[in-house]
Design a protein around this motif. Structure first.
Motif, short mmCIF file in Angstrom:
data_model
loop_
_atom_site.label_atom_id
_atom_site.label_comp_id
_atom_site.label_asym_id
_atom_site.label_seq_id
_atom_site.Cartn_x
_atom_site.Cartn_y
_atom_site.Cartn_z
N GLU A 11 1.00 -1.30 -0.02
CA GLU A 11 0.04 -0.03 -0.12
C GLU A 11 0.72 1.57 0.07
O GLU A 11 1.87 1.17 0.69
CB GLU A 11 -0.78 0.05 1.26
N SER A 12 0.28 2.29 -0.48
CA SER A 12 0.84 3.43 -0.36
C SER A 12 -0.41 4.57 -0.63
O SER A 12 -1.34 4.44 -0.88
CB SER A 12 1.88 4.04 -1.67
N GLY A 13 0.01 5.80 -0.37
CA GLY A 13 -0.80 7.04 -0.48
C GLY A 13 -1.46 7.71 0.54
O GLY A 13 -1.99 8.62 0.71
N GLY A 14 -1.09 6.93 1.90
CA GLY A 14 -1.71 7.61 3.17
C GLY A 14 -0.95 9.00 3.51
O GLY A 14 0.11 9.12 2.71
N GLY A 15 -1.32 9.59 4.28
CA GLY A 15 -0.86 10.84 4.94
C GLY A 15 -1.57 11.61 5.76
O GLY A 15 -2.63 11.10 6.26
N LEU A 16 -1.27 12.91 6.09
CA LEU A 16 -2.05 13.93 6.82
C LEU A 16 -2.95 14.65 5.84
O LEU A 16 -2.38 15.29 4.90
CB LEU A 16 -1.07 14.51 7.74
N VAL A 17 -4.18 14.99 6.36
CA VAL A 17 -4.94 15.47 5.45
C VAL A 17 -6.14 16.28 6.30
O VAL A 17 -6.60 15.91 7.29
CB VAL A 17 -5.89 14.69 4.42
N GLN A 18 -6.55 17.41 5.88
CA GLN A 18 -7.39 18.12 6.75
C GLN A 18 -8.83 17.77 6.46
O GLN A 18 -9.16 17.01 5.67
CB GLN A 18 -7.39 19.67 6.14
N PRO A 19 -9.73 17.95 7.47
CA PRO A 19 -11.14 17.49 7.20
C PRO A 19 -11.62 17.95 6.14
O PRO A 19 -11.46 19.26 5.82
CB PRO A 19 -11.79 17.88 8.52
N LEU A 37 -5.62 6.00 -2.00
CA LEU A 37 -4.75 5.01 -1.49
C LEU A 37 -4.53 4.04 -2.75
O LEU A 37 -5.41 3.73 -3.57
CB LEU A 37 -5.24 4.27 -0.52
N SER A 38 -3.14 3.57 -2.81
CA SER A 38 -2.96 2.60 -3.73
C SER A 38 -2.64 1.20 -3.17
O SER A 38 -1.73 1.30 -2.07
CB SER A 38 -1.75 3.00 -4.54
N CYS A 39 -2.82 0.05 -3.84
CA CYS A 39 -2.13 -1.28 -3.50
C CYS A 39 -1.90 -1.86 -4.67
O CYS A 39 -2.42 -2.33 -5.64
CB CYS A 39 -3.35 -2.03 -2.88
N VAL A 40 -0.35 -1.91 -4.67
CA VAL A 40 0.15 -2.68 -5.83
C VAL A 40 0.38 -4.32 -5.51
O VAL A 40 0.90 -4.47 -4.41
CB VAL A 40 1.59 -2.09 -6.08
N THR A 52 -2.70 -2.70 -9.62
CA THR A 52 -3.21 -1.80 -8.66
C THR A 52 -4.39 -1.69 -8.40
O THR A 52 -5.24 -1.51 -9.32
CB THR A 52 -2.24 -0.44 -8.94
N MET A 53 -4.74 -1.76 -7.26
CA MET A 53 -6.12 -1.27 -6.58
C MET A 53 -6.23 -0.01 -5.85
O MET A 53 -5.09 0.20 -5.21
CB MET A 53 -6.60 -2.60 -5.42
N TYR A 54 -7.02 0.70 -6.08
CA TYR A 54 -7.20 2.00 -5.50
C TYR A 54 -8.37 2.12 -4.48
O TYR A 54 -9.27 1.43 -4.56
CB TYR A 54 -7.34 2.99 -6.41
N LEU A 55 -8.17 3.19 -3.50
CA LEU A 55 -9.66 3.64 -2.94
C LEU A 55 -9.28 4.94 -3.02
O LEU A 55 -8.42 5.65 -2.30
CB LEU A 55 -9.18 3.08 -1.37
N GLN A 56 -10.20 5.72 -3.58
CA GLN A 56 -10.21 7.17 -3.60
C GLN A 56 -11.22 7.58 -2.61
O GLN A 56 -12.21 7.09 -2.39
CB GLN A 56 -10.96 7.57 -5.02
N MET A 57 -10.76 8.55 -1.81
CA MET A 57 -11.46 8.86 -0.35
C MET A 57 -11.72 10.37 -0.54
O MET A 57 -10.66 11.11 -0.72
CB MET A 57 -10.68 8.74 0.77
N THR A 58 -12.94 10.83 -0.46
CA THR A 58 -13.33 12.00 -0.36
C THR A 58 -14.06 12.63 0.80
O THR A 58 -14.34 11.64 1.53
CB THR A 58 -13.98 12.74 -1.61
N THR A 63 -1.10 1.48 5.60
CA THR A 63 -0.70 2.84 5.32
C THR A 63 -1.44 3.67 6.20
O THR A 63 -2.63 3.58 6.39
CB THR A 63 -0.78 3.25 3.87
N GLN A 64 -0.62 4.62 7.12
CA GLN A 64 -1.55 5.64 8.06
C GLN A 64 -2.41 6.71 7.18
O GLN A 64 -1.77 7.43 6.50
CB GLN A 64 -0.63 6.26 8.95
#
Length: 115
Positions: free
Chosen positions: A6-14, A20-23, A77-83, A109-110
């Motif tokens: 996995e990758s793509g995690g991080g800090l984001v504002q509300p 997120l990606s999963c290779v 790759t699998m993705y999770l697009q979060m909005t 991934t955090q």
């Protein structure tokens, strides 16, 4: 040896977005079922979204139309697009796949949603 990374995690504002990606180390469509799970501090691991044969999708009730699961054959790759992320979405997100009777997990991934 099948690996999911996995990758793509991080800090984001509300209210923000992350993808997120999963290779996969093997053909992403050789998995009959793939999913994203998450685990918040002190909580149990819970299913977030699932994608199955024919790219049929399912989501946990708390997603409320904010997330989209997908996969890309060419990129394995699998993705999770979060909005519209909320503070309660803060967790470690894990990629999961089921293939020929075996279950595979990524390392996580955090995702932290905070102002």
């Amino acid at each position: 040896q099948v690996q999911l990374v996995e990758s793509g995690g991080g800090l984001v504002q509300p209210g923000g977005s992350l993808r997120l990606s999963c290779v996969s180390s093997t053909n992403i469509y050789s998995f009959n079922r793939m999913a994203w799970y998450r685990q918040a501090p002190g909580g149990q691991r819970q299913s977030v979204a699932v994608i199955t044969v024919g790219d049929s999708q399912g989501y946990a009730a708390f997603v409320e139309g904010r997330f989209t699961i997908s996969r890309d054959r060419a990129k394995n790759t699998m993705y999770l697009q979060m909005t519209r992320l909320k503070s309660e979405d803060t967790a470690v997100y894990y990629c999961n796949g089921e293939r020929y009777g075996s279950v595979y997990w990524g390392q996580g991934t955090q995702v932290t949603v905070s102002s």
